[in-house]
Design an enzyme around this catalytic site. Sequence first.
Site, short mmCIF file in Angstrom:
data_model
loop_
_atom_site.label_atom_id
_atom_site.label_comp_id
_atom_site.label_asym_id
_atom_site.label_seq_id
_atom_site.Cartn_x
_atom_site.Cartn_y
_atom_site.Cartn_z
N GLY A 90 0.83 -1.20 0.00
CA GLY A 90 0.00 0.00 0.00
C GLY A 90 0.86 1.24 0.00
N SER A 91 0.32 2.32 0.54
CA SER A 91 1.00 3.60 0.46
C SER A 91 2.17 3.67 1.45
CB SER A 91 0.01 4.72 0.78
OG SER A 91 -0.44 4.58 2.11
N THR A 92 3.13 4.53 1.14
CA THR A 92 4.29 4.70 2.01
C THR A 92 3.85 5.25 3.37
OG1 THR A 92 5.80 4.94 0.17
CG2 THR A 92 6.49 5.94 2.25
N CYS B 77 1.87 0.35 -8.51
CA CYS B 77 3.03 0.85 -7.76
C CYS B 77 4.24 1.00 -8.66
CB CYS B 77 3.33 -0.07 -6.58
SG CYS B 77 3.49 -1.80 -7.08
N GLY C 162 2.34 2.39 5.34
CA GLY C 162 3.41 1.42 5.61
C GLY C 162 4.35 1.90 6.70
N GLU D 168 5.70 -3.42 0.78
CA GLU D 168 5.81 -3.03 -0.63
C GLU D 168 4.99 -1.76 -0.77
OE1 GLU D 168 5.05 -2.14 -3.98
OE2 GLU D 168 4.16 -4.08 -4.47
P1 ADP Z 1 -4.10 3.18 -0.92
O1 ADP Z 1 -3.94 4.65 -1.03
O2 ADP Z 1 -3.51 2.38 -2.00
O3 ADP Z 1 -5.50 2.74 -0.55
P2 ADP Z 1 -3.39 2.51 1.75
O4 ADP Z 1 -2.03 2.37 2.31
O5 ADP Z 1 -4.31 3.48 2.38
O6 ADP Z 1 -3.14 2.81 0.25
O7 ADP Z 1 -4.15 1.13 1.71
C1 ADP Z 1 -3.52 -0.11 1.54
C2 ADP Z 1 -4.10 -1.09 2.54
O8 ADP Z 1 -3.80 -0.59 3.83
C3 ADP Z 1 -5.63 -1.21 2.47
O9 ADP Z 1 -5.99 -2.56 2.75
C4 ADP Z 1 -6.07 -0.29 3.58
O10 ADP Z 1 -7.34 -0.63 4.09
C5 ADP Z 1 -4.99 -0.57 4.60
N1 ADP Z 1 -4.85 0.42 5.66
C6 ADP Z 1 -5.12 1.74 5.63
N2 ADP Z 1 -4.85 2.29 6.84
C7 ADP Z 1 -4.40 1.29 7.64
C8 ADP Z 1 -3.96 1.21 9.01
N3 ADP Z 1 -3.91 2.28 9.79
N4 ADP Z 1 -3.57 -0.01 9.48
C9 ADP Z 1 -3.60 -1.10 8.69
N5 ADP Z 1 -4.01 -1.08 7.42
C10 ADP Z 1 -4.40 0.09 6.89
#
Ligand code: ADP
Length: 493
Positions: A239-241, A295, A244, A261
């Site tokens: 997911g997003s930095t 990504c 992460g 990643e």
């Molecule tokens: P995107 O902008 O690609 O949605 P995110 O990082 O927000 O990127 O999302 C990637 C994954 O991380 C998704 O499954 C989202 O629900 C999850 N996510 C978002 N916030 C949290 C958090 N605080 N803890 C765990 N997972 C999260």
Amino acid sequence: MTVHTPEPATHAWQSLIGGEWVEAADGRRFDVHDPYSGAVVGDAPALGRADARRAIEAAGAAFPAWAATPPAERQGVFLRAAALLEERRERVVAQLAREAGTTFGFASFQVGFVAGLFRQVAAVPYAPIGEVLPSDMPGALAMGLRRPVGVVAAIAPWNAALILSARSIAAPLALGNAVVLKPSEHSPYVGGLLWGELLGEAGLPAGVLNVVTHAPGEAAAIGDELVEHPLVRRINFTGSTATGRRLAEAAGRNLKRVVLELGGSNPLIVLRDAELPYAVDAATFGSFANQGQICMSARRIVVERPIAEVFLDGFARRARELKVGDPRERDTIIGPLIDAHAVATVRERIAEAVAGGARLLAGGEADGPCVQPTVLTDVPAGAALAQHETFGPVVTVTVVEDAEEALAVADATPYGLSAGILTRDLDKGFALAERLRSGIVHVNDQPVHDEPQMPFGGVKDSGWGRFGGSAAIDEFTELRWVTLQSGTRPFPF
Ligand code: ADP
């Protein structure tokens, strides 16, 4: 010709805990929307922290028996799952369009990729062979044994929902771990529940895979439980930095190993000897596949001046020709962005860059939920578009004087996921590839490429750890030292 894929009915999904299809403890549900039409395509349980705990405990209970399952049985599950997925190709492709706005081409690619991933992972139960180690202790037989870690938490995104959720669970399961998968709120079925259904039919025992869905904005509660619960021994996150980073901080406090990643601001370097029509094709695919929501997407094209003008002419023309619209129409290349917020962000960043002096060579507008493929040059260094990953069909072009400057521009980013270097001179390309700070570099290709057996992952703010191939064995097993002492050994007192 326009061909519409068949529409499945609206779904009322349930989460999967301990082999049971369940509701949230408090009964709440949430709607899932089609990013193109805005219609509700289904609803799913809005699980909370206590539900996540139940899922982890179910995984913990299922783990010992699954870890002790002979490799051939684990192999069989993945071979059957690959065949089941292929049988359902059409339905899965249609569902990817409905939940994630995925075009026919990219959805079909994902189905093929995951079928291949499952077939490769079918060999993984036999892969952790361990080692016999020379010991200085007389009579001792020392071994390095690879054992599954226990419960693995997998957090997956929506953008390549099928591939990224499948890879987050496949190797961990094949290695004998039990998994709790948290799909994105945008893609609860194609990014999660589908695997519960399919792997269950393929013979995966109850509780080995659990899938916890949640409402928009409520990921943190489940994420916190996954990071803090002592039964969870590994976490993988795509997911997003920003997310992460928060997860890695929490994992650090809890001494949990994580595979991350994250985002990319991937450069595509076009050297002066690049083959021109090929460079235009490569840049078009690399920038605009899945409407730039990958990504690995090429975000920054860096081109040497002698070919810049002719390259830009061709590239901008190709960008303008791509069909934008309904992802159900098989010839659509640019489908919708995931939601209105994403469209607004991309538009704001384009407007900011243009106000700062950037030149728009193609696109720049949105047609409802779709953003036109957009090519910009002379983007000011301080603009958000130049600084941050922008998840949409937008690419910036920088003209440079030579390969050294191209390398410097390509590296001037906190990210380091994937890169491409287009040149006919493979020696020159390899020399540059060796110096680029990027987890993945493709010489004479663009940055968007993945195969299940490759060590996939980034450096710097793009994350750490690797999915794929033998790297997954390191990530999702524990290397243990075990000795057998034959007879007695002397002690100092
Ligand atoms: P995107 O902008 O690609 O949605 P995110 O990082 O927000 O990127 O999302 C990637 C994954 O991380 C998704 O499954 C989202 O629900 C999850 N996510 C978002 N916030 C949290 C958090 N605080 N803890 C765990 N997972 C999260």
